[in-house]
Design a protein around this motif. Structure first.
Motif, PDB file in Angstrom:
ATOM      1  N   LEU A 136       0.835  -1.202   0.000  1.00 50.51           N
ATOM      2  CA  LEU A 136       0.000   0.000   0.000  1.00 50.51           C
ATOM      3  C   LEU A 136       0.874   1.258   0.000  1.00 50.51           C
ATOM      4  O   LEU A 136       0.606   2.221  -0.729  1.00 50.51           O
ATOM      5  CB  LEU A 136      -0.923  -0.005   1.222  1.00 50.51           C
ATOM      6  CG  LEU A 136      -2.082  -1.007   1.177  1.00 50.51           C
ATOM      7  CD1 LEU A 136      -2.656  -1.220   2.580  1.00 50.51           C
ATOM      8  CD2 LEU A 136      -3.177  -0.532   0.227  1.00 50.51           C
ATOM      9  N   CYS A 137       1.922   1.234   0.820  1.00 43.38           N
ATOM     10  CA  CYS A 137       2.848   2.371   0.860  1.00 43.38           C
ATOM     11  C   CYS A 137       3.532   2.565  -0.489  1.00 43.38           C
ATOM     12  O   CYS A 137       3.702   3.700  -0.953  1.00 43.38           O
ATOM     13  CB  CYS A 137       3.899   2.163   1.943  1.00 43.38           C
ATOM     14  SG  CYS A 137       3.279   2.258   3.643  1.00 43.38           S
ATOM     15  N   LEU A 138       3.921   1.465  -1.127  1.00 44.15           N
ATOM     16  CA  LEU A 138       4.586   1.555  -2.419  1.00 44.15           C
ATOM     17  C   LEU A 138       3.694   2.241  -3.444  1.00 44.15           C
ATOM     18  O   LEU A 138       4.179   2.991  -4.298  1.00 44.15           O
ATOM     19  CB  LEU A 138       4.978   0.158  -2.911  1.00 44.15           C
ATOM     20  CG  LEU A 138       5.660   0.091  -4.281  1.00 44.15           C
ATOM     21  CD1 LEU A 138       6.980   0.876  -4.267  1.00 44.15           C
ATOM     22  CD2 LEU A 138       5.903  -1.364  -4.682  1.00 44.15           C
ATOM     23  N   GLY A 139       2.370   2.011  -3.347  1.00 48.06           N
ATOM     24  CA  GLY A 139       1.450   2.667  -4.263  1.00 48.06           C
ATOM     25  C   GLY A 139       1.510   4.178  -4.158  1.00 48.06           C
ATOM     26  O   GLY A 139       1.312   4.893  -5.144  1.00 48.06           O
ATOM     27  N   VAL A 140       1.796   4.669  -2.951  1.00 46.11           N
ATOM     28  CA  VAL A 140       1.925   6.116  -2.738  1.00 46.11           C
ATOM     29  C   VAL A 140       3.333   6.579  -3.098  1.00 46.11           C
ATOM     30  O   VAL A 140       3.514   7.607  -3.751  1.00 46.11           O
ATOM     31  CB  VAL A 140       1.596   6.492  -1.285  1.00 46.11           C
ATOM     32  CG1 VAL A 140       1.825   7.991  -1.049  1.00 46.11           C
ATOM     33  CG2 VAL A 140       0.155   6.120  -0.953  1.00 46.11           C
ATOM     34  N   PHE A 141       4.336   5.826  -2.712  1.00 47.32           N
ATOM     35  CA  PHE A 141       5.714   6.202  -3.014  1.00 47.32           C
ATOM     36  C   PHE A 141       5.931   6.333  -4.515  1.00 47.32           C
ATOM     37  O   PHE A 141       6.519   7.297  -5.001  1.00 47.32           O
ATOM     38  CB  PHE A 141       6.700   5.135  -2.505  1.00 47.32           C
ATOM     39  CG  PHE A 141       6.838   5.048  -1.016  1.00 47.32           C
ATOM     40  CD1 PHE A 141       6.529   6.129  -0.197  1.00 47.32           C
ATOM     41  CD2 PHE A 141       7.306   3.886  -0.424  1.00 47.32           C
ATOM     42  CE1 PHE A 141       6.681   6.041   1.173  1.00 47.32           C
ATOM     43  CE2 PHE A 141       7.459   3.785   0.947  1.00 47.32           C
ATOM     44  CZ  PHE A 141       7.143   4.869   1.752  1.00 47.32           C
ATOM     45  N   GLY A 142       5.461   5.314  -5.258  1.00 46.44           N
ATOM     46  CA  GLY A 142       5.822   5.221  -6.661  1.00 46.44           C
ATOM     47  C   GLY A 142       7.256   4.734  -6.753  1.00 46.44           C
ATOM     48  O   GLY A 142       8.002   4.763  -5.768  1.00 46.44           O
ATOM     49  N   SER A 143       7.657   4.254  -7.910  1.00 48.04           N
ATOM     50  CA  SER A 143       9.032   3.777  -8.066  1.00 48.04           C
ATOM     51  C   SER A 143       9.438   3.822  -9.528  1.00 48.04           C
ATOM     52  O   SER A 143       8.595   3.826 -10.421  1.00 48.04           O
ATOM     53  CB  SER A 143       9.182   2.345  -7.538  1.00 48.04           C
ATOM     54  OG  SER A 143       8.408   1.439  -8.309  1.00 48.04           O
ATOM     55  N   ARG A 144      10.746   3.880  -9.724  1.00 48.30           N
ATOM     56  CA  ARG A 144      11.253   3.744 -11.081  1.00 48.30           C
ATOM     57  C   ARG A 144      10.988   2.315 -11.541  1.00 48.30           C
ATOM     58  O   ARG A 144      10.762   1.439 -10.704  1.00 48.30           O
ATOM     59  CB  ARG A 144      12.742   4.074 -11.111  1.00 48.30           C
ATOM     60  CG  ARG A 144      13.036   5.553 -10.860  1.00 48.30           C
ATOM     61  CD  ARG A 144      14.518   5.855 -11.036  1.00 48.30           C
ATOM     62  NE  ARG A 144      15.300   5.413  -9.895  1.00 48.30           N
ATOM     63  CZ  ARG A 144      15.455   6.138  -8.776  1.00 48.30           C
ATOM     64  NH1 ARG A 144      14.861   7.319  -8.665  1.00 48.30           N
ATOM     65  NH2 ARG A 144      16.188   5.683  -7.790  1.00 48.30           N
ATOM     66  N   PRO A 145      11.002   2.068 -12.858  1.00 42.90           N
ATOM     67  CA  PRO A 145      10.681   0.720 -13.345  1.00 42.90           C
ATOM     68  C   PRO A 145      11.475  -0.364 -12.628  1.00 42.90           C
ATOM     69  O   PRO A 145      12.700  -0.432 -12.729  1.00 42.90           O
ATOM     70  CB  PRO A 145      11.051   0.802 -14.833  1.00 42.90           C
ATOM     71  CG  PRO A 145      10.844   2.235 -15.182  1.00 42.90           C
ATOM     72  CD  PRO A 145      11.284   3.009 -13.953  1.00 42.90           C
TER      73      PRO A 145
END
Length: 286
Positions: A136-145
């Motif tokens: 869930l946190c990653l969905g907010v953080f976003g990330s490079r490919p």
């Protein structure tokens, strides 16, 4: 102030009051991402509180969790500020709302009194109650490919939950819960109990040895999960590093002297958490 702004303010208040470790990390994020993560935390808190309600019957808890599932199915049907904030956050960020369903599954395991014989079974539980939050946190953080980013976020959540389990052995036992796998307890000859002095009993040193072994295993999960950090932007990486750093420091304290958790719920001071957060923001110790 509009309804959505009020909803986010409510979630921020809940997070600041109820999740001091989590809040130290998300303070490092830009305001919009910080607000979104507060919304995520506030809903997770609702779910956890249902499971932890000592006054409610198991049936009532399961009904409460079913109610959350229903609300998740149609976020627009409720005016509850937490759901309003989550709905708005999910419109702005690719938050995997299905992960809340996994969190609900994990809390249901607590309500039904699931026992853990093998470590792999405990990992399944940790993935539900903590790996889900990592995603869930990653969905907010976003990330490079990075195709493995959700896997890394999951593994980091599992590492944090293993730390929680070691910290809360006594508290959980007093509440009728045992998360340490039976195979580990048997391997170290441990029969969990609280003595007349209110401390966890460890007459032969088996519990101390088990905690050392479990801490080493948790560190391996941290190493796996922290592979996420290079794919995050600077602020998100700092947030992730701060949150994990607080729990890793706590794990180190427990491993250094396991008896620290025999009679209390060990925690870091506000100053210690601030130092970890500062180091994360400046890149020290990454």
């Amino acid at each position: 102030m509009g309804t959505v702004d009020e909803a986010y303010a409510h979630c921020a208040g809940v997070t600041k009051e109820q999740a001091r470790n989590f809040y130290y990390g998300i303070r490092l994020l830009p305001p919009d991402k910080r607000s979104a993560l507060c919304a995520v935390y506030a809903l997770a808190r609702i779910i956890d509180d249902i499971g932890d309600d000592t006054e409610a019957s198991a049936e009532a808890k399961l009904q409460g969790l079913a109610g959350v599932r229903k609300s998740l199915g149609d976020l627009s049907a409720t005016t509850d500020p937490v759901y309003v904030a989550v709905a708005d956050a999910a419109r702005r960020y690719p938050i995997p709302l299905g992960a809340f369903e996994e969190l609900l599954d994990g809390v249901e395991m607590d309500v039904t009194g699931r026992e853990y014989v093998r470590f792999e079974e405990l990992v399944e539980y940790c993935r539900c109650v903590a790996g889900s939050v990592g995603r869930l946190c990653l969905g907010v953080f976003g990330s490079r490919p990075e195709p493995n980013a959700p896997v890394y976020a999951d593994e980091l959540g599992i590492a944090l939950q293993q730390t929680n389990i070691l910290r809360d052995i006594r508290e959980d036992l007093l509440n009728g819960r045992v998360y340490l796998p039976k195979e580990d307890l048997d391997r170290f000859g441990v029969e969990l109990s609280v003595g007349p002095d209110g401390k966890l009993a460890d007459p032969e040193g088996g519990l101390t040895a088990l905690i050392h072994d479990s801490a080493a295993r948790a560190r391996d999960w941290y190493s796996r999960g922290l592979r996420l950090v290079p794919s995050l932007d600077g602020r998100s990486a700092a947030c992730c590093t701060a949150m994990s750093g607080i729990y890793r420091t706590l794990l180190d304290r427990i491993d250094e002297q396991p008896a620290r958790v025999f009679d209390r719920r060990l925690s870091l001071s506000g100053r210690e958490k601030a130092v970890v957060a500062f180091r994360a923001l400046t890149g020290i110790g990454r």
